[in-house]
Scaffold this active site. Structure first.
Site, mmCIF file in Angstrom:
data_model
loop_
_atom_site.group_PDB
_atom_site.id
_atom_site.type_symbol
_atom_site.label_atom_id
_atom_site.label_comp_id
_atom_site.label_asym_id
_atom_site.label_seq_id
_atom_site.Cartn_x
_atom_site.Cartn_y
_atom_site.Cartn_z
ATOM 1 N N HIS A 190 -4.319 1.497 7.608
ATOM 2 C CA HIS A 190 -2.980 2.106 7.658
ATOM 3 C C HIS A 190 -2.854 3.238 6.632
ATOM 4 O O HIS A 190 -2.407 4.340 6.961
ATOM 5 C CB HIS A 190 -1.933 1.012 7.394
ATOM 6 C CG HIS A 190 -0.518 1.500 7.351
ATOM 7 N ND1 HIS A 190 0.390 1.214 8.349
ATOM 8 C CD2 HIS A 190 0.161 2.233 6.434
ATOM 9 C CE1 HIS A 190 1.558 1.761 8.039
ATOM 10 N NE2 HIS A 190 1.444 2.379 6.876
ATOM 11 N N GLU A 191 -3.259 2.964 5.397
ATOM 12 C CA GLU A 191 -3.106 3.965 4.335
ATOM 13 C C GLU A 191 -4.044 5.155 4.541
ATOM 14 O O GLU A 191 -3.666 6.302 4.285
ATOM 15 C CB GLU A 191 -3.302 3.336 2.952
ATOM 16 C CG GLU A 191 -2.312 2.241 2.612
ATOM 17 C CD GLU A 191 -0.843 2.617 2.788
ATOM 18 O OE1 GLU A 191 -0.484 3.801 2.640
ATOM 19 O OE2 GLU A 191 -0.040 1.716 3.097
ATOM 20 N N GLN B 285 2.862 10.006 0.977
ATOM 21 C CA GLN B 285 4.133 9.297 1.055
ATOM 22 C C GLN B 285 5.020 9.560 -0.155
ATOM 23 O O GLN B 285 6.191 9.194 -0.158
ATOM 24 C CB GLN B 285 3.897 7.794 1.210
ATOM 25 C CG GLN B 285 3.281 7.421 2.540
ATOM 26 C CD GLN B 285 3.104 5.926 2.633
ATOM 27 O OE1 GLN B 285 2.076 5.394 2.227
ATOM 28 N NE2 GLN B 285 4.119 5.255 3.162
ATOM 29 N N CYS C 180 6.142 0.218 7.125
ATOM 30 C CA CYS C 180 5.706 1.391 6.367
ATOM 31 C C CYS C 180 6.848 1.830 5.471
ATOM 32 O O CYS C 180 7.991 1.943 5.928
ATOM 33 C CB CYS C 180 5.309 2.508 7.329
ATOM 34 S SG CYS C 180 4.749 4.006 6.489
ATOM 35 N N LEU C 181 6.537 2.091 4.209
ATOM 36 C CA LEU C 181 7.572 2.513 3.270
ATOM 37 C C LEU C 181 8.192 3.853 3.663
ATOM 38 O O LEU C 181 9.334 4.131 3.319
ATOM 39 C CB LEU C 181 7.007 2.580 1.849
ATOM 40 C CG LEU C 181 6.529 1.243 1.273
ATOM 41 C CD1 LEU C 181 5.945 1.431 -0.117
ATOM 42 C CD2 LEU C 181 7.641 0.220 1.261
ATOM 43 N N GLY D 135 0.834 -1.189 0.000
ATOM 44 C CA GLY D 135 0.000 0.000 0.000
ATOM 45 C C GLY D 135 0.870 1.241 0.000
ATOM 46 O O GLY D 135 1.997 1.221 0.501
ATOM 47 N N HIS E 146 -2.616 7.597 6.853
ATOM 48 C CA HIS E 146 -1.686 8.531 6.202
ATOM 49 C C HIS E 146 -2.422 9.746 5.649
ATOM 50 O O HIS E 146 -1.925 10.870 5.734
ATOM 51 C CB HIS E 146 -0.931 7.851 5.056
ATOM 52 C CG HIS E 146 0.274 7.084 5.489
ATOM 53 N ND1 HIS E 146 1.350 7.657 6.117
ATOM 54 C CD2 HIS E 146 0.571 5.759 5.370
ATOM 55 C CE1 HIS E 146 2.263 6.735 6.370
ATOM 56 N NE2 HIS E 146 1.813 5.572 5.933
#
Length: 174
Positions: free
Chosen positions: A132-133, A48, A90-91, A43, A136
């Site tokens: 999670h996304e 991000q 997380c990226l 994701g 963000h």
């Protein structure tokens, strides 16, 4: 386009809604999906990659075929089920994984790239990824989602990971 890393203040801002049917979102979502796959993510949210728009790309399917889903202006409509604690990566926070408690199921209302309203429901990895996304998009990272003691440990671990060259796609011990 590259992944924005914490503690960049962009990751703490609430994103603006996208215009339904905006044709530029197709290009952005393709770029985001490419970066997500290159970094072995499941994701990626627009902030991000430095874009303060309510747009996410996910692919939680474990098949080798790439099948990204783009969600424009996603909103969690409902969560339910037991709170399940599981480690998340997380990226934008490479090199660590953090135990996060989330409801087991999530239902999300969103628009597709053509501007049509859709609903997606998921549990397990999909339910967790959706939550999670969308966090963000609301300026919330794993640090804010973690419990107080886990947050302190995550911040220490992240500082260590960065000092040792962690790059997006790297996760901590499972």
């Amino acid at each position: 386009m590259k992944i924005v890393l914490a503690p960049n203040p962009l990751l703490r801002q609430v994103c603006d809604p996208c215009q339904r049917g905006d044709k530029s979102l197709k290009r952005l979502s393709k770029q985001m999906a490419k970066i997500m796959y290159k970094s072995n993510g499941c994701g990626l949210a627009a902030p991000q990659v430095g874009m303060l728009q309510r747009l996410i790309v996910i692919d939680c399917d474990d098949s080798p075929k790439k099948n990204p889903i783009t969600l424009v202006n996603p909103e969690i409509e409902e969560t339910w089920g037991e709170m399940v604690t599981s480690k998340e990566g997380c990226l934008s926070i490479p090199g660590i994984s953090v135990p996060i408690a989330r409801p087991e199921f999530a239902r999300v209302r969103y628009f597709d790239l053509d501007g049509d309203e859709c609903i997606i429901e998921g549990n397990g990895l999909l339910g967790r990824c959706l939550q999670h996304e969308i966090d963000h998009l609301n300026g919330r990272t794993m640090f804010e989602a973690a419990g107080p003691m886990e947050r302190i440990q995550a911040l220490r671990d992240y500082e260590y990971a960065l000092a040792h060259g962690a790059k997006p796609g790297a996760v901590g011990e499972e």
